[in-house]
Design a protein around this motif. Sequence first.
Motif, PDB file in Angstrom:
ATOM      1  N   CYS B 344       0.832  -1.206   0.000  1.00 20.00           N
ATOM      2  CA  CYS B 344       0.000   0.000   0.000  1.00 20.00           C
ATOM      3  C   CYS B 344       0.862   1.249   0.000  1.00 20.00           C
ATOM      4  N   TRP B 346       2.757   2.575   2.551  1.00 18.81           N
ATOM      5  CA  TRP B 346       2.783   3.388   3.762  1.00 18.81           C
ATOM      6  C   TRP B 346       4.149   3.361   4.449  1.00 18.81           C
ATOM      7  N   CYS B 347       4.728   2.138   4.599  1.00 16.38           N
ATOM      8  CA  CYS B 347       5.988   2.080   5.365  1.00 16.38           C
ATOM      9  C   CYS B 347       7.191   1.783   4.478  1.00 16.38           C
ATOM     10  N   CYS B 350       8.622  -1.765   3.283  1.00 14.38           N
ATOM     11  CA  CYS B 350       7.707  -2.399   2.340  1.00 14.38           C
ATOM     12  C   CYS B 350       7.695  -1.639   1.014  1.00 14.38           C
ATOM     13  N   CYS B 391       1.666  -3.218   9.002  1.00  8.95           N
ATOM     14  CA  CYS B 391       0.787  -4.386   8.899  1.00  8.95           C
ATOM     15  C   CYS B 391       1.609  -5.609   8.546  1.00  8.95           C
ATOM     16  N   HIS B 393       1.754  -7.312   5.837  1.00 12.60           N
ATOM     17  CA  HIS B 393       2.055  -7.529   4.423  1.00 12.60           C
ATOM     18  C   HIS B 393       3.552  -7.768   4.207  1.00 12.60           C
TER      19      HIS B 393
HETATM   20  S1  SF4 Z   1       3.592  -3.255   5.565  1.00  9.35           S
HETATM   21 FE1  SF4 Z   1       1.380  -2.989   5.259  1.00  9.35          FE
HETATM   22  S2  SF4 Z   1       0.984  -0.861   5.855  1.00  9.35           S
HETATM   23 FE2  SF4 Z   1       3.186  -1.038   5.506  1.00  9.35          FE
HETATM   24  S3  SF4 Z   1       3.466  -0.386   3.353  1.00  9.35           S
HETATM   25 FE3  SF4 Z   1       3.308  -2.634   3.424  1.00  9.35          FE
HETATM   26  S4  SF4 Z   1       1.157  -2.987   2.991  1.00  9.35           S
HETATM   27 FE4  SF4 Z   1       1.295  -0.870   3.636  1.00  9.35          FE
END
Ligand code: SF4
Lengths: 154, 424
Positions: B344, B346-347, B350, B391, B393
């Motif tokens: 997604c 966000w972090c 990732c 999260c 993911h």
């Molecule tokens: S770990 Fe989850 S919240 Fe963070 S960027 Fe990946 S998908 Fe998004």
Amino acid sequence: MLTEEEKKEIQKEVKQYPYPAVACIDALKIVQQHRGWISDESVKDIAQVLRISSEEVDSVATFYSRIYRKPVGRNVILICDSVSCMIMGYESLYQYISKKLGISFGGTSSDRRFTLLPISCLGDCDNAPVMIINNDHFNRLTIEKIDELLEHYK
Amino acid sequence: MERPLTKYITPGSIAYNLEDYKKVGGYAGLKKAMKNMTPAEVTSLVKGSNLLGRGGAGFPTGVKWSLVPMNGDDSKPKYLICNADEMEPGTFKDRYLLEGNPHQLIEGMIISAYAIRAEKAYIFLRWAYKKAEAGLRTAINEAYKAGYLGKNILGSGFNLELHVHSSAGRYICGEETALLNSLEGKRALPRTKPPFPAVSGLFGRPTVVNNVETLSWISHIVENGADWFKGLSLTGTGGTKLYGVSGKVKNPGIWELPLGITMRELLEEHAGGMATGHKFRGALPGGASTDFLIEEHLDVKMDFTTVAAAGSRLGTGTMIVLDDKTCPVAFVHNVERFFALESCGWCTPCREGLPWVEKMLASIEEGTGKMEYLDLLKFNAKYMGPGNTFCAHAPGAAEPLQSGLKYFYDDFVEHITGKKCPWK
Ligand code: SF4
Ligand SMILES: Cc1cc2nc3c(=O)[nH]c(=O)nc-3n(C[C@H](O)[C@H](O)[C@H](O)COP(=O)(O)O)c2cc1C
């Protein structure tokens, strides 16, 4: 400008939610259903109906992979490129279709008949390889089946 | 051998309608719950059964429900959501239940909603599951007409509205808090926990999110009891499980089997062994976000704790087999490309780590990789691991990467030193 029909369908969704912005994804899907894709103008129109900024609508539109922000062909072919389909040979299917239509992933044929896109796992892995054309699901595909299959989509 | 979830599913034929479903005892569990049990009794029964969530994380369902405040202002809405966004590569079990027996899910949802006193429920459905969507809509209409949904269900005074929400495509929508944002019409970004959805979920209201397979169990547990449920598994965990196998095996497919059968049994007896001319090299036991297991693990019992002890996860219970004719680097590359695309954003580990990993794997696969990439891949796998991201993911993405490097290290090295893929 949204048509009266589009507006009516969006309003119907809006009614079931606590506030209009919740219907953003529904609205995008409704407009895409009618026009095939979401133009900058549609983004603005939807924003107006939902009473949020067009940037907000666009942030949602560009997030989801099944909302098209570019025009697509009359038929959209989605080939599963996830791992089970890879093991079972989606790549040769892709190459065959790509050569036949003269387009790669992301492309639209010059007669606008087909757009070719990859898609993640379609949950039919025991019947791989799998693809979708518009709303129709096909599995256990082989190159031999492709020509006939595509004939059904004009 | 009992197969409660799939007993009335015949692949290729249409699902039971309301009448057929009732003929084989359908909606008896609902009647029992509504007439003889309080919501607290239903929750405590499910807790006592030790039903573990089938969405991948294995969280105890009754415990989740018991977090929902029950003494507060009941006039404000609470929500129940069925997570039917199945999109984890190699996972095809929820589709089977959705297409095969929609009433079983609907009955389970009504009882579950009653247990937490939710008056609105959603099925968050993968957009591509068109057949499932049509079947669900028909079944929901039948249930409304029969008085199982709507106002004053079976004269109990309990009301429930059930909607199907077809999603717009993104793996992250399956993460339960991202799912909530998506249902609210926003980008599907995960939310911080706590507060947990059971306390503050959809529109800030108490919300329970459960998987299709989890919810499909509820009517059976109400009807037959916790001890019956526990007795179904081989390891005492409770229940059967939908197990799937895909890849180069003789007979890929999905089977409902006692929870805790071994990988070997699944692979050899049910999937018919490896396809002719193919050898087993390893498998992701429960979908793309689980660690590889290899030959030495074949006798591992496929339940939550045993698979975890072997260094992987039961996940969704659907196994992807790696055979000797498939390049392990290509396999891992394919999976990591999926995770990179579906982040997604966000972090940092990732959003930045996954595309970097994907590029390095692509170049190793093409024969242009460098030895130092192997350490960089390990470094990234570590930073994508638990505790560094918002999260699960990225930690999920780290699993096939770190274990792939561990078990197929020599294959990675061979690509780099030989400057080409030995499988091409
Ligand atoms: S770990 Fe989850 S919240 Fe963070 S960027 Fe990946 S998908 Fe998004
Ligand atoms: C990236 C990601 C994707 C997920 N996708 C799904 C999914 O498609 N279906 C599902 O039931 N759970 C999915 N989950 C797990 C959910 O967050 C949640 O744990 C589950 O729906 C809870 O249901 P259960 O307790 O019945 O297992 C996903 C989790 C993550 C991190």
